[in-house]
Each structure stands twice: as structure tokens, then as C-alpha cells.
Scaffold this active site. Sequence first.
Site, short mmCIF file in Angstrom:
data_model
loop_
_atom_site.label_atom_id
_atom_site.label_comp_id
_atom_site.label_asym_id
_atom_site.label_seq_id
_atom_site.Cartn_x
_atom_site.Cartn_y
_atom_site.Cartn_z
N LYS A 245 0.82 -1.21 0.00
CA LYS A 245 0.00 0.00 0.00
C LYS A 245 0.86 1.26 0.00
O LYS A 245 0.46 2.29 -0.54
CB LYS A 245 -0.93 -0.01 1.21
CG LYS A 245 -2.06 -1.02 1.10
CD LYS A 245 -2.98 -0.96 2.29
CE LYS A 245 -4.11 -1.97 2.16
NZ LYS A 245 -5.01 -1.96 3.33
N ARG A 246 2.02 1.18 0.63
CA ARG A 246 2.86 2.39 0.67
C ARG A 246 3.41 2.74 -0.71
O ARG A 246 3.85 3.87 -0.94
CB ARG A 246 4.00 2.23 1.68
CG ARG A 246 5.07 1.23 1.28
CD ARG A 246 6.10 1.07 2.40
NE ARG A 246 7.12 0.09 2.09
CZ ARG A 246 8.22 0.35 1.40
NH1 ARG A 246 8.43 1.57 0.95
NH2 ARG A 246 9.10 -0.59 1.17
#
Length: 468
Positions: A245-246
Site C-alpha cells: 500500500k505504501r
Amino acid sequence: MSASTVSRPVVTRFAPSPTGYLHIGGARTALFNWLYARHHGGKFLLRIEDTDRARSTKEAIDAILDGMRWLGLNWDGHEYYQSQFWSRHAEVAHRLLERGAAYRCYMTQEELAEQREKAKAERKPFRISSPWRDIEEEQDKPYVIRLKAPREGETVIDDQVQGRVTVQNAEIDDFILLRSDGTPTYMLAVVVDDHDMGVTHVIRGDDHLNNAFRQLAIIRAMGWPEPTYAHVPLIHGPDGAKLSKRHGAMGVEAYRDELGLLPEAVGNYLLRLGWGHGDDEIISRDQAIEWFDLPQVGKSPSRFDFKKLENLNGHYIREADDQRLAELVAPQLELSDAQQTLLVRAMPELKARAHTLHELADGARFLVAERPLKIDEAAGALLTDEGRQTLASAHAKLVALANWDVPALEAAIREVAEGTGVKLGKLAQPLRAALTGRTTSPGIFDVLSLLGREESLGRIADQMEPNA
């Protein structure tokens, strides 16, 4: 390819867990399975692994099905739901018991914790050592069913991507097949479902490679045909770490809705993440079906590059049908029927400079903007006294124009530039600002033509006065 699968028609499957969105790595796995089946004239099946009832949701299932359809990955027949086959999974576990390939284990959590602590103290990998492995007598207390994993020798998998991989059987523990409440574990359910669905090729991420050795132990204990395995390296982010997700990893629907991408662009990009056909970058779906095979899948992880994906999407936008593009961006613009028709007519010019559907919609806003036009800061800086004088000269020439088509408009504006001693490019700048409210747009003659006589002259007149 294992001997047991040579003569069988190819059957692949995609088996997502509906505990979240269809992420981009899963979409690539689905694509590879779909292409392999289509390339070999086989079947591609979809199985929803919904055995985690606490975390599986209808919304997630719908998102997976929607994402698959958007990407054009049609599956053969209906989708399967793993939870429907629990009784069959339990049946196989008990058949393994009858064969002596599994056993009832009555170990308590305390006994397991003690073994785990002992292994930790001795700095050894934790392997279950159950005293019940060779005891057939049933006890009146809770138990799980464990596979009686082989302890001697080794297991070899000739993986179609990773090559020959070997694991010592001593490293495979007696893992649980059936929990004490009678529910199957993932390891058992996957094997049973793959067998019953006739899956010949298991193509999945290489994070499942270790599972393959355990699953193969069940397959061999049952005497079932062994599938051909192909474990594909995972997708990494630009920094080389596993995509997360980052890095901006998100569900397939976000690539459509939030990023404004076309499915053919996403499919083409995913295809090239880990698979190649020479130097070809633009690959149609028909070409992909013709060319795709497992030997061309690389062993190294691929790095996700959003900029490259966006540029590829720009190519597909330029190639796309104008009517289709207009329908895709229309919801962002709230158009009337007449404006929708205008948008289709303007599309050849608009799509030439757009990389995403959002950019395409944004570039089209000037077509439907209401007067007086909102001028952005950069465009406003072009509307100096000199710029307004230029607008007045252009307006006077255009008012007298008999034909409002691109050749006539170009000739008129060029005459204004020559008459005022201003270069055409410099004349176009304040005109563009007045007509679109921006410093970038399609060609100025096309803008005039698309807006039409009345709207064009009105917008220019609006900006000819300092207090416009």
C-alpha cells in the site's frame, strides 16, 4: 511438465480469497492463467476461496468479479465457492485416515507451546513431533487430523518458472488437514478442489512455492495426478521491496476509477510485468493469446512503474474509439445530448494529449464551460493590455469571416498575425486563454471550430475589456 498432465486438456484456475479487493498482483496471476488456458485451447476456472467466513464479504466477492470482467478475463462456466465443498474436504481427510496417510492428533495447545519453546531454545526450526502419529486407537477428546508427512528422502518439483526445486522431506511437518471443529484447512481444501475441478496447471505467486511441497504430499498420498506447477515472482515496488500500500498498490477498481485507466492498458502492462516477447511493448490481447507461454516468464521480480503504465495508457487512449471514450468521460462532465455529440467530434484532438481518462475529461471541460469563462492564473497572465488588443484584432477579423471551418479560421488568424506584426504563436496564447481559460488545449484553429462562431466570438469579447 509431469507425465500425468501431458495428455490432459489444459485447465487453469484463479482462486482469490475475498477478504479484500482484487489487488494488482492477483490480477496478473489471473491474466497469466487465463492466457495460458486460451493459448492451449483449454479451460480457465474461477474459484472464490471463501472459507474464512469471518473476513469474506459479498462486497469483496463482487469487487473481484467486477474487476475480472473489466479486465476481460472471462472464466469458463460458473464461479466456484470453496465453502460449498467442506463436506468433500472432510471426506478426503477421513479417507487419508483410512489409508494410514493421516492420523488423529490429540495434542493440547499447552503441549504444542512446550514443543515450540523447546525448538526456540535449541534454535531449531519448529516441527511438530506428535506422540499420536502411530497410534490408531481413538480417544474420547478433541482432535485434529494431521497428514503423516514422509520423513525420509526428498520431494522434487520441476517448476515451469523456477526450474527444479528440491526440499528434504524432513522439513515438511505433519500439518493439520481437518481442525478440531471439523473444518478443513486451506492446505487440504486447495488440493481437493484443484483435483475435483480437473486443474492441470497451478500458476500462482512464488510465495506459494513452499505450500506446493505440502500439497504435493497430500496429492501423492491420495494417488491423484500431479499438476504442473509454475510459481511466478511477485511484483515489487520501484524501490525493489514487495509491492504494498505504501507504493500505492490498490484494487483493480481504483486503477479504473481513481487513476482513469483503460482495461487494455492495464492488461498490457501486467502482461509485460514478468513476461516478454522480444522487444514488443504494445501487445494486443489476440497477440498475447498467440504468444503467451510459461518459458518466457522471468525468474526475477518485476518493478511496478506507474509512469510507464500511464504512458502506455496514453497510447491506448489515442487508439481507442472516440464514441467509447466520450461515453467513459461523460459522467465527469454532466453533458447534454448536444454536448455529448460535440465531445465525440472533439475527441480526435482531445485524446492526442491525454494520458488518463481524467486528463481527457479535464481537457474537455472548456467545451462545455459556461460564460463568462473562469480563467486560471497562468492564462490570466497572458491577458495583458497588449494581449487584449490582439484579441480585439482577432475578433474583428473573425466577425467578418464567411466560413467557420479550420482552413478559413487558420487563414484569418494568420492574416491578423501578419497585420499586427505578431508571431502566430504569440497571437495564439491570449486567444487560447480567452477561449479555454487555460494555457494548454488542442490546436487553436480546432478550438475555434469546435466551439463554433457564436461561442468563440462571445468568449473572446468577454476578455477584451480589462475588467472582464
